[in-house]
Design an enzyme around this catalytic site. Structure first.
Site, PDB file in Angstrom:
ATOM      1  N   ARG A 148       6.665  -0.403   7.058  1.00 20.79           N
ATOM      2  CA  ARG A 148       7.631  -1.498   7.107  1.00 20.79           C
ATOM      3  C   ARG A 148       9.025  -0.907   6.938  1.00 20.79           C
ATOM      4  O   ARG A 148       9.199   0.152   6.341  1.00 20.79           O
ATOM      5  CB  ARG A 148       7.371  -2.510   5.987  1.00 20.79           C
ATOM      6  CG  ARG A 148       5.989  -3.146   6.001  1.00 20.79           C
ATOM      7  CD  ARG A 148       5.818  -4.066   4.801  1.00 20.79           C
ATOM      8  NE  ARG A 148       4.518  -4.732   4.780  1.00 20.79           N
ATOM      9  CZ  ARG A 148       3.443  -4.255   4.153  1.00 20.79           C
ATOM     10  NH1 ARG A 148       3.520  -3.099   3.500  1.00 20.79           N
ATOM     11  NH2 ARG A 148       2.304  -4.921   4.167  1.00 20.79           N
ATOM     12  N   LYS A 172       4.269  -4.112  -0.440  1.00 18.24           N
ATOM     13  CA  LYS A 172       4.508  -5.365  -1.156  1.00 18.24           C
ATOM     14  C   LYS A 172       3.849  -5.313  -2.524  1.00 18.24           C
ATOM     15  O   LYS A 172       2.730  -4.830  -2.668  1.00 18.24           O
ATOM     16  CB  LYS A 172       3.956  -6.540  -0.336  1.00 18.24           C
ATOM     17  CG  LYS A 172       4.697  -6.752   0.984  1.00 18.24           C
ATOM     18  CD  LYS A 172       4.135  -7.926   1.759  1.00 18.24           C
ATOM     19  CE  LYS A 172       4.910  -8.143   3.047  1.00 18.24           C
ATOM     20  NZ  LYS A 172       4.381  -9.294   3.820  1.00 18.24           N
ATOM     21  N   HIS A 242       9.428  -3.605  13.029  1.00 17.61           N
ATOM     22  CA  HIS A 242       8.078  -4.176  12.963  1.00 17.61           C
ATOM     23  C   HIS A 242       7.328  -3.999  14.282  1.00 17.61           C
ATOM     24  O   HIS A 242       6.101  -3.967  14.302  1.00 17.61           O
ATOM     25  CB  HIS A 242       8.150  -5.648  12.570  1.00 17.61           C
ATOM     26  CG  HIS A 242       7.097  -6.023  11.568  1.00 17.61           C
ATOM     27  ND1 HIS A 242       7.052  -5.500  10.295  1.00 17.61           N
ATOM     28  CD2 HIS A 242       6.018  -6.846  11.665  1.00 17.61           C
ATOM     29  CE1 HIS A 242       6.009  -5.985   9.642  1.00 17.61           C
ATOM     30  NE2 HIS A 242       5.359  -6.800  10.453  1.00 17.61           N
ATOM     31  N   ARG A 245       5.548  -0.887  13.961  1.00 10.22           N
ATOM     32  CA  ARG A 245       4.378  -1.075  13.096  1.00 10.22           C
ATOM     33  C   ARG A 245       3.246  -1.746  13.879  1.00 10.22           C
ATOM     34  O   ARG A 245       2.086  -1.325  13.797  1.00 10.22           O
ATOM     35  CB  ARG A 245       4.787  -1.918  11.897  1.00 10.22           C
ATOM     36  CG  ARG A 245       3.694  -2.167  10.862  1.00 10.22           C
ATOM     37  CD  ARG A 245       4.325  -2.786   9.616  1.00 10.22           C
ATOM     38  NE  ARG A 245       3.378  -3.481   8.771  1.00 10.22           N
ATOM     39  CZ  ARG A 245       2.646  -2.898   7.823  1.00 10.22           C
ATOM     40  NH1 ARG A 245       2.734  -1.589   7.627  1.00 10.22           N
ATOM     41  NH2 ARG A 245       1.818  -3.599   7.082  1.00 10.22           N
ATOM     42  N   HIS A 268      -2.597  -3.819   4.227  1.00  6.24           N
ATOM     43  CA  HIS A 268      -2.913  -5.249   4.217  1.00  6.24           C
ATOM     44  C   HIS A 268      -3.918  -5.547   3.110  1.00  6.24           C
ATOM     45  O   HIS A 268      -4.958  -4.882   3.020  1.00  6.24           O
ATOM     46  CB  HIS A 268      -3.497  -5.697   5.550  1.00  6.24           C
ATOM     47  CG  HIS A 268      -2.491  -5.799   6.648  1.00  6.24           C
ATOM     48  ND1 HIS A 268      -2.834  -5.812   7.984  1.00  6.24           N
ATOM     49  CD2 HIS A 268      -1.133  -5.894   6.612  1.00  6.24           C
ATOM     50  CE1 HIS A 268      -1.744  -5.916   8.718  1.00  6.24           C
ATOM     51  NE2 HIS A 268      -0.704  -5.974   7.917  1.00  6.24           N
ATOM     52  N   TYR A 277      -4.834  -7.762  15.480  1.00  8.12           N
ATOM     53  CA  TYR A 277      -4.616  -6.660  16.408  1.00  8.12           C
ATOM     54  C   TYR A 277      -5.808  -6.436  17.319  1.00  8.12           C
ATOM     55  O   TYR A 277      -5.673  -5.822  18.380  1.00  8.12           O
ATOM     56  CB  TYR A 277      -4.297  -5.371  15.649  1.00  8.12           C
ATOM     57  CG  TYR A 277      -2.991  -5.440  14.898  1.00  8.12           C
ATOM     58  CD1 TYR A 277      -1.783  -5.418  15.581  1.00  8.12           C
ATOM     59  CD2 TYR A 277      -2.965  -5.549  13.512  1.00  8.12           C
ATOM     60  CE1 TYR A 277      -0.578  -5.498  14.900  1.00  8.12           C
ATOM     61  CE2 TYR A 277      -1.768  -5.629  12.826  1.00  8.12           C
ATOM     62  CZ  TYR A 277      -0.578  -5.595  13.520  1.00  8.12           C
ATOM     63  OH  TYR A 277       0.605  -5.691  12.856  1.00  8.12           O
TER      64      TYR A 277
END
Length: 296
Positions: A148, A172, A242, A245, A268, A277
């Site tokens: 990110r 995150k 992004h 990514r 994730h 994806y």
């Protein structure tokens, strides 16, 4: 305590115990402030008065204000988290959001760049200047590790282990993950680090990627330079950090990587986030089938 005080306590919990980023905390604060406003207008002041009807009315009101299903889902997620916190603190006896269904959203497939387009962008920076070497190394690392933009600008020199060929990314919630880097990315980093050490302010900041003034790059700065390089090499698709990514994940799956590995590399928490994806690779699978199967 009234509802506002409980919201403040919940935000403190998210900041201290879950270490959420300031941007995420601001989003939670905004979403829950709207809930409090609705409750005040309805004469509700304590957590015990919250129920499924209040939460459903809240979502309906968001729709009247023009919020789409995706935004409403994010608001519901904030209310659910807040409700679980109230339950844990025994401020309520039942979860008012437990039976409220999420608004249905149509999931948009992320657009990706081709391998050829990625290659042109990665080679666009001028390798004869400090700025060009820095940008080439940064773009290589972004794509090679699927980082990110916030993770890229937050990288420190100590986060790269050249011997093991990995980068330590902090995603995150300050969760750390280890992502391998390929030789092209490591070579680009070596070339950049060779000139970075001569920067007059190199010893004053641990940040990996420095501006000419010796300060860490900003998220906005990375967006601008990536867009400029993409336009400069004739890539007409919208390009952003992004997008790199998304392209990283898609290209891995097209190359045969399993979904769990891609989930770990992207950081994730939920594999359903990664599953989107798999839809992007349908055309690739059909092409391989037609080319490879004897009865296609």
């Amino acid at each position: 305590m009234d509802l506002h005080a409980w919201v403040d306590a919940y935000l403190d919990h998210l900041r201290v115990e879950r270490a959420l980023s300031p941007r995420t905390l601001e989003a939670y604060a905004r979403d829950l402030a709207k809930l409090c406003a609705l409750c005040e207008a309805s004469g509700i002041s304590s957590p015990g008065e919250l129920d499924a009807t209040v939460v459903s009315t809240y979502l309906v009101e968001l729709g009247r204000q023009g919020l789409g299903a995706r935004s409403a889902t994010r608001h519901l997620s904030a209310v659910r988290g807040f409700s679980k916190f109230l339950l844990r603190e025994r401020a309520i006896s039942a979860n008012p959001a437990a039976l409220v269904e999420r608004p249905r959203t149509s999931r948009k497939l992320p657009k990706v760049l081709s391998v050829e387009e990625i290659g042109r962008i990665l080679e666009a920076p001028d390798g004869r200047s400090f700025r060009g070497l820095r940008d080439r190394a940064m773009l290589h690392v972004m794509y090679a590790a699927g980082l990110r933009v916030s993770e890229v600008v937050g990288l420190k020199i100590a986060d790269v282990d050249r011997k093991q060929g990995v980068v330590f990314a902090f995603g995150k919630g300050s969760k750390r993950r280890i992502v391998p880097l390929g030789e092209p990315a490591l070579d680009a980093l070596d070339a950049y680090l060779a000139v970075r050490k001569d920067h007059p302010r190199a010893a004053m900041t641990p940040a990996l990627f420095l501006s000419p003034r010796g300060k860490p790059l900003t998220r906005q700065g990375v967006w601008k330079l990536l867009g400029a390089y993409a336009r400069g090499v004739g890539v007409t698709k919208p390009s952003s950090p992004h997008k790199l990514r998304h392209s990283f994940a898609t290209h891995l799956l097209e190359g045969g990587a399993d979904l769990r590995s891609v989930q770990a590399l992207l950081g994730h928490a939920d594999i359903t986030t990664t599953e989107i994806y798999t839809h992007l690779t349908d055309d690739h699978v059909r092409t391989v089938y037609r080319r490879s199967h004897p009865r296609s």
